[in-house]
Motif scaffolding. Structure first.
Motif, PDB file in Angstrom:
ATOM      1  N   LEU A  34     -15.354   0.762 -40.679  1.00  0.00           N
ATOM      2  CA  LEU A  34     -16.482   1.817 -40.653  1.00  0.00           C
ATOM      3  C   LEU A  34     -15.550   3.154 -40.854  1.00  0.00           C
ATOM      4  O   LEU A  34     -14.654   3.467 -39.912  1.00  0.00           O
ATOM      5  CB  LEU A  34     -17.393   2.132 -39.277  1.00  0.00           C
ATOM      6  N   ILE A  35     -15.457   3.815 -42.086  1.00  0.00           N
ATOM      7  CA  ILE A  35     -14.696   5.053 -42.229  1.00  0.00           C
ATOM      8  C   ILE A  35     -15.398   6.128 -42.502  1.00  0.00           C
ATOM      9  O   ILE A  35     -16.558   6.212 -43.032  1.00  0.00           O
ATOM     10  CB  ILE A  35     -13.657   4.661 -43.072  1.00  0.00           C
ATOM     11  N   GLY A  36     -14.548   7.278 -42.647  1.00  0.00           N
ATOM     12  CA  GLY A  36     -15.390   8.663 -42.870  1.00  0.00           C
ATOM     13  C   GLY A  36     -14.355   9.746 -42.242  1.00  0.00           C
ATOM     14  O   GLY A  36     -13.752   9.338 -41.296  1.00  0.00           O
ATOM     15  N   ALA A 204     -17.679 -11.285 -34.444  1.00  0.00           N
ATOM     16  CA  ALA A 204     -17.759 -10.312 -35.565  1.00  0.00           C
ATOM     17  C   ALA A 204     -17.077  -8.730 -35.107  1.00  0.00           C
ATOM     18  O   ALA A 204     -17.048  -8.791 -34.048  1.00  0.00           O
ATOM     19  CB  ALA A 204     -19.309  -9.986 -35.727  1.00  0.00           C
ATOM     20  N   VAL A 205     -16.361  -7.995 -35.770  1.00  0.00           N
ATOM     21  CA  VAL A 205     -15.705  -6.946 -35.378  1.00  0.00           C
ATOM     22  C   VAL A 205     -16.353  -5.758 -36.226  1.00  0.00           C
ATOM     23  O   VAL A 205     -16.252  -5.913 -37.552  1.00  0.00           O
ATOM     24  CB  VAL A 205     -14.189  -6.828 -35.443  1.00  0.00           C
ATOM     25  N   LEU A 206     -16.497  -4.592 -35.594  1.00  0.00           N
ATOM     26  CA  LEU A 206     -16.811  -3.559 -36.477  1.00  0.00           C
ATOM     27  C   LEU A 206     -15.658  -2.450 -36.055  1.00  0.00           C
ATOM     28  O   LEU A 206     -15.547  -2.177 -35.125  1.00  0.00           O
ATOM     29  CB  LEU A 206     -18.159  -2.839 -36.293  1.00  0.00           C
ATOM     30  N   LEU A 207     -14.991  -1.890 -36.965  1.00  0.00           N
ATOM     31  CA  LEU A 207     -13.584  -1.281 -36.598  1.00  0.00           C
ATOM     32  C   LEU A 207     -13.871   0.091 -37.343  1.00  0.00           C
ATOM     33  O   LEU A 207     -14.040   0.487 -38.329  1.00  0.00           O
ATOM     34  CB  LEU A 207     -12.528  -1.790 -37.608  1.00  0.00           C
ATOM     35  N   VAL A 208     -13.570   1.152 -36.502  1.00  0.00           N
ATOM     36  CA  VAL A 208     -13.260   2.438 -36.991  1.00  0.00           C
ATOM     37  C   VAL A 208     -12.059   2.862 -37.064  1.00  0.00           C
ATOM     38  O   VAL A 208     -11.250   2.606 -36.161  1.00  0.00           O
ATOM     39  CB  VAL A 208     -14.046   3.446 -36.002  1.00  0.00           C
ATOM     40  N   GLU A 209     -11.239   3.091 -38.099  1.00  0.00           N
ATOM     41  CA  GLU A 209      -9.919   3.461 -38.173  1.00  0.00           C
ATOM     42  C   GLU A 209      -9.691   4.445 -39.153  1.00  0.00           C
ATOM     43  O   GLU A 209     -10.522   4.680 -40.363  1.00  0.00           O
ATOM     44  CB  GLU A 209      -9.311   2.248 -38.504  1.00  0.00           C
ATOM     45  N   HIS A 210      -8.681   5.424 -38.958  1.00  0.00           N
ATOM     46  CA  HIS A 210      -8.175   6.502 -39.884  1.00  0.00           C
ATOM     47  C   HIS A 210      -7.277   5.834 -41.136  1.00  0.00           C
ATOM     48  O   HIS A 210      -7.221   6.614 -42.186  1.00  0.00           O
ATOM     49  CB  HIS A 210      -8.021   7.662 -39.328  1.00  0.00           C
ATOM     50  N   ASP A 211      -6.417   5.126 -40.462  1.00  0.00           N
ATOM     51  CA  ASP A 211      -5.157   4.780 -41.154  1.00  0.00           C
ATOM     52  C   ASP A 211      -5.874   3.634 -42.500  1.00  0.00           C
ATOM     53  O   ASP A 211      -6.452   2.602 -42.186  1.00  0.00           O
ATOM     54  CB  ASP A 211      -4.352   3.909 -40.802  1.00  0.00           C
ATOM     55  N   MET A 212      -5.960   4.261 -43.813  1.00  0.00           N
ATOM     56  CA  MET A 212      -6.700   3.545 -44.981  1.00  0.00           C
ATOM     57  C   MET A 212      -5.844   2.250 -45.183  1.00  0.00           C
ATOM     58  O   MET A 212      -6.290   1.151 -45.427  1.00  0.00           O
ATOM     59  CB  MET A 212      -6.598   4.233 -46.082  1.00  0.00           C
ATOM     60  N   LYS A 213      -4.630   2.193 -45.000  1.00  0.00           N
ATOM     61  CA  LYS A 213      -3.901   1.056 -45.513  1.00  0.00           C
ATOM     62  C   LYS A 213      -4.098  -0.074 -44.293  1.00  0.00           C
ATOM     63  O   LYS A 213      -4.503  -1.239 -44.858  1.00  0.00           O
ATOM     64  CB  LYS A 213      -2.219   1.510 -44.750  1.00  0.00           C
ATOM     65  N   VAL A 214      -4.625   0.359 -43.042  1.00  0.00           N
ATOM     66  CA  VAL A 214      -4.863  -0.664 -42.055  1.00  0.00           C
ATOM     67  C   VAL A 214      -6.162  -1.048 -42.385  1.00  0.00           C
ATOM     68  O   VAL A 214      -6.622  -2.490 -42.839  1.00  0.00           O
ATOM     69  CB  VAL A 214      -4.830  -0.025 -40.717  1.00  0.00           C
ATOM     70  N   VAL A 215      -7.128  -0.370 -42.696  1.00  0.00           N
ATOM     71  CA  VAL A 215      -8.462  -0.641 -42.895  1.00  0.00           C
ATOM     72  C   VAL A 215      -8.636  -1.679 -44.221  1.00  0.00           C
ATOM     73  O   VAL A 215      -9.185  -2.766 -44.146  1.00  0.00           O
ATOM     74  CB  VAL A 215      -9.523   0.484 -43.214  1.00  0.00           C
ATOM     75  N   MET A 216      -8.017  -0.958 -45.156  1.00  0.00           N
ATOM     76  CA  MET A 216      -8.154  -1.923 -46.352  1.00  0.00           C
ATOM     77  C   MET A 216      -7.326  -3.289 -46.427  1.00  0.00           C
ATOM     78  O   MET A 216      -7.696  -4.121 -46.909  1.00  0.00           O
ATOM     79  CB  MET A 216      -7.320  -0.983 -47.679  1.00  0.00           C
ATOM     80  N   GLY A 217      -6.396  -3.265 -45.437  1.00  0.00           N
ATOM     81  CA  GLY A 217      -5.662  -4.663 -45.251  1.00  0.00           C
ATOM     82  C   GLY A 217      -6.614  -5.484 -44.778  1.00  0.00           C
ATOM     83  O   GLY A 217      -6.241  -6.813 -45.221  1.00  0.00           O
TER      84      GLY A 217
END
Lengths: 262, 368, 332
Positions: A34-36, A204-217
């Protein structure tokens, strides 16, 4: 069938719509991001799912049952656990007790047992100890079991929060910026760890993260919030290419003007 | 796990020791009449009160300012049990010509039924225990005082524990006043005159056996899964809820256990002084108990125990100081007004050492 | 009008004048809470100090103004507005007493803040709460030590004659209004308007509102936080002092513990109206006053002191933010 589904969820604080008509769902065993931008309402979505806030409008269902507006501890009992963006460990307790605390709801002994301290209590305590130590071991915290949780380094405190959430034996884990303040290597290690426990405990995991590299990875799917609304959802590749997402993060493209003016 | 078994043994040994000491005390009638004996009983009662409140204010972090209210419930209902005071049943409303006020009358009827059910229980226990020997009657009065105080703790706790901090403090203070005003209006309990002629049953054994029991219960609760619940509520309520902890349950539990012991202490107090007046269970007495908990260090069983002893002896010392003729008159007057000293202790402690005199003592690593 | 209606109006007036006193104290609670987010337990005791300050300096100041006016006959018949509020020389005396007492209380309030609360500015709230309880007990016990525990009789600052309504028509027979009641309500109204103007229209008022909103940002914007907090305490305590004088004119028996119940009931009033809200404090104060008097008049009078707490419990359960207050959420 999806494990968690948000249907048209809106929450209003006074005149402000912090989250507006958001719908999405998470299947069992899925890792969703979950990003934004800042203030988009990501943490508010977490608070809605875990019952800290009740939605003004809309439905939240977990495992087919409505959970919106239920007390947080009841929702946790259903199988949703979380971490907090600004770490909220129990400051007066040791690392070990912080995690043990989260096992309370799985205990069967009553108050008379606690007062009598018989064999049943001893057996349960032993069982919990084993469980807690296993979890602490996975996150490399076993050596710190008797340290006060506030004396741990920042990264370790974040990991401890995840351990504490896992101790409630969830089926859905909500992680609010688990890698905040970590360096790139630590981040990558943490993400591997998250993948590991996700598979090990079938979470199941819902993840908020700012680092796009991490999230996209690591995310299989990503939802994007902006000003409380869901503006996109899809695979990392789709999100990367989505013009709305780019606009939200970088601002709308404006016609180039000479800097400094006349 | 060996520590688990130890507390039970410690309790039994303590109670045996208390019994032995009580036996020794009883051999000397002069000692039973002495002021020291009186102060000793006062110390035991203070320990029960302070440790009970420590569970609420210290370990669970719910700042209650109404402990004297529960003490009053125990004191008056326990004494009513000993004195055999039965309650006359309430009449229901008159239904004739009710009109629209029928809503109120239904409420009134419901209230009367509830109260009468309690009265029926009360009167029944009195009838049943009328033939019992003195010690059994007193034990019944003690348990009854504790149970009714626990019930009132439940009634007070469920609504008010939704509040936090300053609000909770004032609402519990409010309930303390309400309990006092209700007793002042209860004719069977002597209304504003209070109760006299309460049998002098309180002795060394009962006081210190119950003090030991209080410490045992608080210690075992705090060093159990329940204790982790209490501490998590104190540390961070939102995080606790999110970890599946029913914070309301733990708060109310702490409150009810604390109230129960306050009730027992109230019954012991009444049977020591033999005369009780609703005025003596006011806000000031609640503050007395709070000062013990704060001075001892909130959430520190040993410290609170020491503070309870110190603050029970202090007024007695001050009383002696006030009699010293060579002291300047103003100093003697200050000594007579112990609240000046108590309030100064509170202020200076908060400015200089908010964790209490003994805060940080006796806390083992990895305990709880 | 029949006698029961007159009786009701009479009780309403009594309730409003009692409520006006609560309102004045509640304003102090509300302002301090708005700025510092903490309940100044000792606030009720400021009222007691105000009363005793009036007790000691009142006779002297009124004698001074009477002498200034050439010692007119206090028992003379008064007409016009003076019939309602008392002879003008005693009004001047009262104003003087109010100014002196309010300034004294303001200084005292600021002193308490400086000595006891300022060092605890960034400590846990529970520490501040306990200190406030300590300060309250200290003022009370020092009051008992200095003034004696026995009740004293407050001097008559204005000739508190009841106003005869039967002159205005037969139907008003049986209704009595005391000059002190008129004055209490009038002075409360004036002070409320002045306070609202101060908070809404002046620079210092703007700083107070900013501080209530976000103390950190406020300090970063160059506002002297300590000064504003000090000022707020002073202002609240001055109102408490005024309440002490006004309530003692109507109920002249004063003692060192009089502030406890006044303070608690006014706190209930502040919560009822929505703590942090000026108009709410006044509304709450008037409501509590009226409810209390009505219970005494028509209900079980012996439950008088329990009524306010019952109201508090009900309001906190049904609408914790109070009648006019806004809901504040804890940030997670």
């Amino acid at each position: 069938m999806s494990l968690l589904s948000l249907d048209n969820v809106t929450v209003q604080f006074g005149g402000l719509k912090a989250v507006s008509e958001v719908s999405f769902s998470i299947a069992a065993g899925e890792l969703v991001g979950l990003i934004g931008p800042n203030g988009a309402g990501k943490t508010t979505v977490f608070n809605l799912i875990t019952g800290v806030y009740a939605p003004t409008v809309g439905k939240i269902a977990f495992d087919g049952k409505a959970v919106a507006g239920k007390r947080p501890y009841l929702i946790t009992a259903r199988g949703i656990a979380r971490t907090f963006q600004n770490i909220r460990l129990f400051p007066s307790m040791t690392v070990f007790d912080n995690v043990r605390c989260a096992c309370n709801m799985h205990l069967k002994h009553g108050i008379s047992h606690a007062l009598w301290r018989g064999a049943k209590v001893a057996a349960e305590e032993a069982r919990i100890e084993a469980e807690v130590m296993e979890l602490l071991g996975i996150f490399d915290l076993a050596d710190d079991r008797d340290a006060n949780c506030k004396s741990l380094p920042y990264g370790a405190q974040r990991r401890l929060e995840i351990v504490r959430a896992l101790a409630t034996k969830p089926r859905l884990l909500l992680l609010d910026e688990p890698a905040a303040g970590m360096n790139p290597t630590e981040k990558m290690e943490l993400m591997k760890l998250i993948r590991f426990v996700q598979e090990k405990f079938a979470l199941a995991v819902l993840l908020v993260e700012h680092d796009m590299k991490v999230v996209m990875g690591i995310c299989e799917r990503i939802a994007v919030l902006d000003y409380g609304q869901k503006i996109a959802e899809g695979t990392p590749a789709e999100i990367r290419a989505n013009p709305k997402v780019i606009a939200a993060y970088l601002g709308k493209e404006v016609s180039p003007e000479p800097i400094g003016g006349t | 796990m060996r520590e688990f078994e130890r507390t039970k043994i410690v309790l039994l040994v303590t109670i045996a020791l208390v019994a032995l000491l009580a036996f020794v005390c009883n051999r000397s009638p002069e000692f039973l009449q002495s002021r020291i004996y009186d102060i000793l009983l006062g110390i035991g009662i203070s320990i029960i009160l302070a440790e009970g409140l420590n569970l609420v204010n210290g370990y669970t972090g719910q700042f209650s300012l109404g402990h004297a209210g529960f003490m009053a419930v125990g004191a008056f209902l326990g004494s009513a049990m000993s004195l055999g005071i039965a309650f006359p049943y309430l009449d229901g409303p008159t239904w004739a010509g009710a009109g629209w006020t029928v809503i109120f009358k239904v409420l009134q009827q419901g209230f009367a039924w509830l109260v009468n059910a309690f009265f029926w229980l009360h009167n029944g226990i009195i009838a049943l225990s009328s033939g019992a020997p003195g010690w059994a009657k007193f034990l019944i009065a003690l348990i009854y005082g504790g149970a009714t105080a626990a019930l009132s703790g439940l009634l007070v706790g469920v609504p008010s524990l939704r509040l936090k901090g300053d609000y909770l403090a004032i609402v519990t203070l409010g309930f303390n006043e309400i309990i006092r005003v209700i007793i002042q209006n209860a004719e069977p309990l002597g209304a504003q005159r209070g109760l006299t002629g309460v049998p002098s049953n309180t002795n060394f054994f009962w006081v210190f056996a119950f003090a030991a029991l209080t410490i045992y219960v608080v210690h075992n609760l705090v060093h159990s899964t329940y204790g982790r619940g209490f501490l998590s509520v104190r540390d961070d309520e939102i995080a606790a809820e999110s970890m599946g902890i029913n914070t309301t349950k733990y708060k109310v539990l702490a409150f009810v256990v604390g109230a129960a012991f306050a009730g027992v202490a109230g019954t012991l107090f009444a049977h020591q002084k033999q005369y009780i007046n609703p005025e003596s269970f006011n806000f000031i007495r609640s503050v007395d108990i709070v000062v013990m908990v704060i001075l001892g260090g909130m959430g520190n069983t040993v410290g609170v125990c020491i503070a309870a002893v110190l603050l029970t002896i202090l007024p007695e010392i001050l009383r002696d100081v006030a009699k010293l003729e060579w002291l300047p008159i103003w100093l003697r007057e200050v000594a007579e007004n112990r609240m000046i000293i108590y309030s100064l202790i509170l202020i200076i402690l908060m400015l200089a050492r908010p964790q209490g005199l003994f805060g940080g003592w006796g806390k083992k690593k990895g305990a709880a | 009008m029949d006698s029961s209606t007159i009786e009701f109006i009479q009780q309403l007036i009594n309730g409003l004048s009692l409520g006006a006193t609560y309102a004045l104290i509640a304003l102090g609670y509300t302002m301090v809470f708005g700025v510092l987010r903490f309940i100044n337990f000792a606030h009720g005791d400021i009222l007691m100090l105000g009363s005793f300050a009036g007790f000691y300096c009142g006779p002297w100041l009124t004698a001074f103004t009477r002498k200034l006016a050439g010692n007119p006959d206090p028992a003379r018949d008064l007409t016009g507005i003076q019939e309602w509020v008392g002879p003008w020389e005693s009004l001047l005396g009262l104003a003087l007493v109010l100014v002196v007492v309010m300034s004294a209380c303001a200084v005292f309030g600021m002193l308490v803040e400086f000595l006891c609360y300022r060092p605890l500015r960034n400590r846990p709230r529970i520490t501040v709460l306990i200190t406030a309880i300590g300060v309250s007990l200290f003022i009370e016990s020092m009051g008992q030590f200095l003034f004696g525990a026995a009740p004293r009789f407050f001097p008559e600052l204005i000739s508190d004659r009841s106003i005869d309504f039967s002159a205005h028509g037969e139907q008003w027979a049986g209704l009595t209004l005391l000059r002190s009641q008129v004055l209490t309500i009038l002075v409360t109204g004036v002070l409320l308007i002045a306070l609202t103007l101060l908070v809404k229209r002046t620079k210092i008022g703007m700083a107070m509102r900013a501080l209530a909103f976000n103390p950190t940002a406020c300090a970063l914007m160059g506002v002297n936080v300590s000064l504003i907090v000090s000022f707020t305490f002073g202002l609240g305590s001055a109102l408490g002092g005024a309440a002490g004088i006004l309530s003692s004119i109507e109920r002249p028996s004063i003692d060192p513990l009089m502030g406890v119940l006044f303070g608690l009931k006014a706190f209930v009033a502040a919560v009822l109206g929505g703590i942090g809200n000026l108009a709410g404090a006044v509304l709450g104060g008037l409501l509590i006053g009226v409810i209390e008097i009505m219970v005494v008049a028509y209900g079980p009078a012996t439950y008088r002191d329990a009524v306010a707490f019952a109201v508090l419990i009900v309001i906190l359960l049904l609408r914790p933010s109070g009648l006019l207050g806004r809901n504040v959420r804890e940030k997670v």
